[in-house]
Scaffold this motif. Structure first.
Motif, short mmCIF file in Angstrom:
data_model
loop_
_atom_site.label_atom_id
_atom_site.label_comp_id
_atom_site.label_asym_id
_atom_site.label_seq_id
_atom_site.Cartn_x
_atom_site.Cartn_y
_atom_site.Cartn_z
N LEU A 527 0.82 -1.21 0.00
CA LEU A 527 0.00 0.00 0.00
C LEU A 527 0.86 1.26 0.00
CD1 LEU A 527 -2.93 0.99 0.09
CD2 LEU A 527 -2.77 1.01 2.58
N ALA A 528 1.96 1.25 0.78
CA ALA A 528 2.84 2.42 0.86
C ALA A 528 3.47 2.72 -0.50
CB ALA A 528 3.91 2.20 1.92
N ILE A 569 4.92 3.84 10.14
CA ILE A 569 4.60 5.10 9.47
C ILE A 569 4.39 4.84 8.00
CG2 ILE A 569 5.54 7.34 8.76
CD1 ILE A 569 6.89 7.60 11.44
N GLY A 570 5.29 4.05 7.42
CA GLY A 570 5.18 3.75 6.00
C GLY A 570 5.37 5.00 5.17
N TYR A 571 4.29 5.44 4.58
CA TYR A 571 4.33 6.67 3.80
C TYR A 571 3.12 7.51 4.14
CZ TYR A 571 3.81 9.90 -0.08
OH TYR A 571 3.65 11.04 -0.83
N CYS A 572 3.34 8.79 4.28
CA CYS A 572 2.25 9.71 4.61
C CYS A 572 2.37 10.90 3.67
CB CYS A 572 2.35 10.16 6.06
SG CYS A 572 1.07 11.33 6.58
N ASN A 608 1.85 9.93 10.71
CA ASN A 608 1.11 8.68 10.90
C ASN A 608 -0.34 8.93 10.56
OD1 ASN A 608 0.04 10.01 13.16
ND2 ASN A 608 1.46 9.02 14.57
N ARG A 609 -1.18 7.94 10.75
CA ARG A 609 -2.55 8.04 10.25
C ARG A 609 -3.34 9.17 10.90
NH1 ARG A 609 -3.54 3.97 7.06
NH2 ARG A 609 -2.18 2.16 7.14
N ARG A 610 -3.07 9.40 12.18
CA ARG A 610 -3.86 10.42 12.88
C ARG A 610 -3.12 11.74 13.03
NH1 ARG A 610 -6.66 8.05 18.14
NH2 ARG A 610 -4.55 7.52 18.78
#
Length: 1118
Positions: A527-528, A569-572, A608-610
């Protein structure tokens, strides 16, 4: 509890203590007023008040034992107890083990010495297994006993520290004791018969701040679940507040932010948390943030001293801070002088023989630092030499690769050589040059005014390097900051960004790491990487570097490598914009480590997501606006305007709103000053546009005014070509607005708001983190309640109360769970309904607290079957919607709905035969048994699911979202379940169904009537089944079984069971009989007593209130 022997004058003590037992050597006493009828009258009230307020042994326990010797008025207190049982054990131990021994001594002095030694030995033995290891162990042990006695929390609840203070109840201060433990803030006071007991869980705290007003000169304000609490009259309020802040943030990380918690092994064991440890942790965090050191560094020592500044020819006073791998210095006399010395750079450590108490540290590059007036400098030199020996071993491989010549003046040269070595191992496609040098090489032959200014900047920096040194160990002074404000030259930007951010240390400690990660992440698809590919062409698309494969490929490698390094974290979004700017001025590997420094240290929890980190800093920004721009705060009706406008400022460091040539100057200041630079610039921008903003009538006008301002920010000294500059696209003819130079704007932000301290920002971040996370939790709750309320008859208030109880049970399950310190079954990245889920054990506790059927003898089995019924996807977890639907039917369902639930509980998939391993416990299931039965017949074992999750989390995540949408669509189309679709209930299930009904009726006022009614119903059903079977098979008969089941009253249950046990073969020999739900429903409707039982109203409000009070007490010490 055994006490360190202390003298007590018995003459005065008789007024407050009553003697209960005595012998020749010991006296057992009870505190006056304790356990007396009426509380002991006025004397008892006064004594209780004294016990609460005074810091004495009496405040701890109402019983004590004194050691006495004949002909002496001085006694020794040797033990105390919270209850009679405890003190009696101590007394009996003394009589059995000590009394016989004392008779052999000749003198009273020998007896007293022996008793004292024995008691101290007992205390020392207890201390080996005690968690209480503080500055004053005796007092702490007393406080621990008082804490246990007053609040009765589980033994695993670790008391960290305690303070004497006042709690304000209205306008009246109540003197008492504040106890800070790992999960709770607790307060106890007893004044003139009035007892105050307060328990607040840290994870419920939404505001924690120091305040002052006319009545309270200085107090600590705690807000929890909408209630405000004020504590004052602390001896050391700053120390108390710091500890409370640390404990609250520990709980928040553990419960709500497990990503951060997982990366912090120090927090893994709650029992190891101590007052001193928390204080040291806070100081280490501030130390690492100030000097931009790796998160793993821990502040070990601090020494006040003087540092010789050679270019200024004077000693500056400050503090030397020492960690595992660094020696740092920061001045305290306003000269803004600081130094960072990595131990890997140290060549020698010497001391002077004169009276100056000096320590001289020599590093590579013929540079030495002299620290004078150092206390215990000889021991310090020995320690540092030992550390450097370890450091030189650790970095031995690096040092041998990079020989330092005697002519070297740049200690950072070795890092550049390391980088080149690493890149040789890497793919040839990795860029070894900054993109700016490739796409905008400097033309030395063409010199215009901007190029000349750039050369002058470079010359200024070279002069600074000559004076202050170059590389990681350079002196950082006010002059350094002034040069950063003017803008770092293009050629030095990458080097100085690495230096000021601390990324240079990360890269030096991990040679070859980037090359390995690039190779490992090459070709991965998740997904990232999909999101990265989508955003690559959106990253500075106007810049020629990112219109070519060279820039795009470098950006792809850095972002993919980071996503591989940090999958949490992956990608944001916004990472691509920041990384593209980093690649312009830094080499590819350096850009990677700069990204690591930004995401993991300088802007924690931003990407991160939030985006919690960005929201926290926005809250800090709002607080600063209220302090520095009050007129703007008064004009704006809603402070959320600033949050919506400033989010992109923080996430992209103004890169997304300012022209690129101006934004890079902001990035310069950010790497030097951290988030402080962004906050200061934000205030300066609002201040500059203050008049325009005050004239705006709505948010849209304000946004337009700010956008126009950003369009007119320029950098008149930028050497970038006009084709690249974004600000140059706005022509003077089109805009009548005044141009603002970014250098002037940054300088103004430093002059006006430079007094904002890093320590204050750290404290504001901690304080606002609580508020932000609790706000997000409240948003989650409101969304869940809005969805659930459409499907149940429970009121919104009842749902709110139920949600709080549901969530608290999940939290309580992990407060004292040492094997799993981090909260499980909580994932804030999932849709709201799935964020909190409970397992079967947690559901059982809630079932016992809330279900109207929890009085049943087989309540554990009912809880198990109900859980299995609700767990439709067989993942052994249920969410709040599923939980509330069950409670709603139990309390608000019709007779048919309740009966249908009971029917479904006794047929698969909910029903499973429960075999008890320990018959002595009756129908009670152990936790292991419960979890075992809850997992039977699931589609996939939980372990396999976890393995798949760990193996392929991005894909799983994507599937989960699609599955959730599909499930949501199915629920919308779902029709009312037809009772004709329910499967038939076989004979063993029907027998268990009958037993359950008998158990439900037990204890009811109409118990006998209900037993007779159910006997009639079962008899009727069996006869109907017998008649039906005779029509198809006249030879069959069920008379024996019919008689067993249909016997009236409670004994029928035993008769049925015994009959089946005596002749189990009869069930196999006879044809299987079964009942449809319509048959059971029709039969039960004929019995008014049964209908009345299931339809009588039950007070849910009282049940919820009782559950809230019982939820914690059910886990307390027995």
């Amino acid at each position: 509890m055994w006490l360190k022997p202390e003298e007590v004058l018995l003459k005065n003590a008789l007024k407050l203590w009553l003697m209960e037992r005595s012998n020749d050597y010991f006296v057992l006493q009870r505190r006056r007023g304790y356990r007396e009828e009426g509380g002991g009258g006025l004397t008892g009230l006064l004594v209780g008040t004294l016990d609460s307020v005074l810091d004495s042994t009496a405040k701890v326990a109402p019983f004590r034992i004194l050691h006495q010797t004949p002909d002496s008025q001085v006694y020794l207190s040797i033990a105390c107890g919270a209850n009679r049982e405890e003190i009696t054990k101590h007394w009996e131990w003394l009589e059995q083990n000590i009394m016989k021994t004392l008779s052999v001594f000749d003198s009273n002095e020998d007896i007293t010495n022996f008793v004292q030694g024995k008691i101290r030995g007992l205390i020392a033995e207890e201390g080996k297994h005690s968690f209480a290891k503080e500055d004053d162990p005796e007092k702490f042990r007393e406080a621990l006993l008082k804490f246990e006695k007053c609040f009765g929390l589980p033994e695993q609840e670790k008391l960290v520290t305690y303070y004497s203070c006042s709690y304000w109840k209205g306008r009246v201060p109540c003197q008492g004791w504040l106890y800070l433990s790992t999960n709770f803030l607790s307060f106890y006071s007893f004044l003139l018969g009035s007892e105050i007991k307060l328990i607040i869980s840290w994870d419920a705290v939404s505001k924690l701040e120091k305040t002052s007003n006319v009545i309270l000169t200085e107090s600590i304000h705690v807000c929890s679940q909408g209630e405000n609490h004020y504590f004052s009259m602390f001896l050391h309020i700053n120390q108390t507040y710091l500890l409370m802040e640390q404990l609250a943030n520990y709980a928040i990380k553990r419960i709500f932010d497990k990503e951060t918690f997982d990366n912090d092994p120090i927090l893994d064991d709650p029992l190891q948390i101590t007052k001193r440890g928390l204080e040291n942790r806070a100081h280490s965090e501030q130390f690492n943030a100030f000097f931009r050191l790796p998160k793993e560094e821990t502040l070990k020592e601090v020494h006040e001293c003087f540092l010789w500044v050679p270019f200024s020819h004077f000693n500056t006073h400050g503090k030397m801070c020492i960690s595992e791998n660094y020696i740092c210095f920061a001045s305290q006399d306003g000269n803004l002088c600081s130094v960072i010395i990595p131990l890997r750079e140290v060549l020698a450590i010497d001391k002077t023989n004169d009276s100056s108490k000096s320590v001289i540290i020599s590093i590579k590059g013929k540079t030495a630092f002299r620290f004078s007036e150092v206390k215990e400098f000889e021991q310090l030199v020995a320690k540092l030499r030992l550390k450097c020996g370890a450091a030189s071993t650790q970095y031995h491989d690096i040092s041998t690769e990079v020989p330092i010549s005697s002519e070297s003046v740049d200690p950072s040269d070795d890092i550049e050589v390391q980088s080149l070595i690493c890149q040789k191992e890497c793919s040839k496609t990795v860029n070894t040059e900054a993109l700016m040098t490739v796409f905008h090489p400097q033309d030395l032959e063409t010199l215009n005014s901007k190029t000349l200014k750039e050369k002058m900047k470079e010359q200024s920096w070279n002069i600074l390097f000559t004076e202050c040194g170059r590389g990681v160990s350079m002196f950082r002074t006010k002059k350094t900051q002034d040069l950063v404000v003017r803008g770092i030259p293009e050629t030095l930007r990458g080097e100085l960004w690495m230096l000021f951010s601390g990324a240079v240390n990360d890269m030096a400690a991990n040679p070859g790491y980037y090359a390995e990660v690039v190779e490992q992440s090459l070709g991965t698809c998740n997904l990232a990487t999909e999101e990265i590919e989508r955003d690559l062409r959106r990253s500075l698309p106007e810049h020629p570097a990112f219109q070519s494969d060279t820039g795009i490929s470098a950006l792809r490698r850095v972002l993919t490598a980071y996503a591989f390094r940090n999958p949490k974290i992956g990608y944001c979004q916004a990472m691509n914009i920041l990384t593209s700017v980093l690649l312009l001025y830094a080499k590819e590997e350096e850009a990677f480590w700069l990204l690591v420094a930004v995401c993991e240290r300088m802007l924690p929890d931003y990407f991160n997501r939030r985006i919690i980190g960005a929201l926290v800093d926005q809250a800090v920004f709002e607080e600063l606006i209220r302090d520095h721009l009050p007129q703007l705060t008064e004009h704006m009706t809603d402070m959320t305007f600033f949050s919506s406008v400033s989010l992109s400022w923080f996430l992209t460091l103004f890169i997304s709103v300012l022209p690129i040539e101006s934004a890079v100057n902001v990035v310069d200041c950010f790497f030097y000053d951290g988030i402080k630079a962004i906050l200061q610039l934000g205030l300066a921008i609002l201040d500059y546009n203050l008049d325009k903003l005050l004239e705006c009538k709505d948010d849209a006008e304000a946004v337009t005014a700010l956008n126009r301002f950003f369009d007119n920010v320029t950098n008149k000294d930028s050497p970038l070509p006009s084709s690249v500059q974004q600000g140059s696209n706005v022509s003077d003819e089109k805009s009548s607005h005044i141009r603002v130079d970014i250098t002037d704007l940054i300088r103004e932000s430093n002059e006006k708001y430079g007094n904002i301290r890093c320590e204050d920002i750290y404290s504001m971040r901690c304080r606002n983190r609580l508020y932000v996370i609790q706000t997000l939790e409240e948003t989650t709750k409101q969304n869940v309640l809005r969805v659930v309320s459409q499907d149940v008859k429970l009121s919104l208030h009842e749902l709110d109360e139920l949600y709080v109880i549901f969530k608290r049970e999940l939290f309580f399950s992990y407060y004292w769970c040492l094997r799993a310190p981090v909260l499980k079954h909580h994932d804030p990245s999932l849709p709201y309904l799935e964020q909190y889920q409970i397992d079967c054990q947690q559901f059982r506790v809630l079932y016992h607290l809330l279900s109207p059927w929890a009085h049943s003898a087989n309540r554990d089995s009912l809880a198990l079957w109900t859980f299995r019924l609700l767990d439709e996807n067989s993942d052994c977890l249920i969410n709040f919607k599923e939980f509330s639907s069950a409670i709603d039917i139990m309390y608000n369902g019709s007779f048919t709905e309740k009966l249908k639930v009971l029917f479904k509980l006794h047929i698969p998939p909910a029903y499973t035969e429960v075999k008890y391993k320990d018959p002595s416990k009756g129908d009670e299931l152990s936790k292991e048994e419960l979890l075992y039965f809850s997992q039977l017949h699931v589609s996939k074992p939980a372990k396999e699911k976890e393995a798949e999750s760990a193996k392929n989390s991005p894909e799983k995540e994507k599937v989960d979202i699609q599955a959730y949408l599909s499930q949501w669509q199915d629920e919308l189309l779902k029709k009312e379940e037809n009772i004709k679709d329910l499967p038939r209930m076989n004979q063993s299930q029907f027998i268990q169904f009958s037993k359950t009904l008998y158990n439900l009726f037990h204890g009811d006022p109409e118990e006998e009537l209900l037993y007779q009614a159910i006997a009639v119903v079962t008899s009727l059903l069996l006869r109907m089944e017998e008649v039906g079977r005779k029509l198809h098979n006249p030879a069959s008969s069920t008379e024996g079984l019919s008689g067993a089941v249909c016997a009236s009253g409670g004994p029928s249950e035993g008769q049925t069971e015994s009959h089946l046990e005596k002749d189990p073969s009869s069930l196999r020999e006879e044809p299987q009989w079964s009942f449809a739900f319509e048959q059971i429903l029709a039969s039960l409707l004929n019995e008014p007593a049964l209908v009345k039982f299931f339809e009588k109203p039950i007070d849910l409000k009282a049940k919820l209130e009782n559950a809230k009070t019982s939820q914690l007490s059910s886990r307390t010490r027995k």
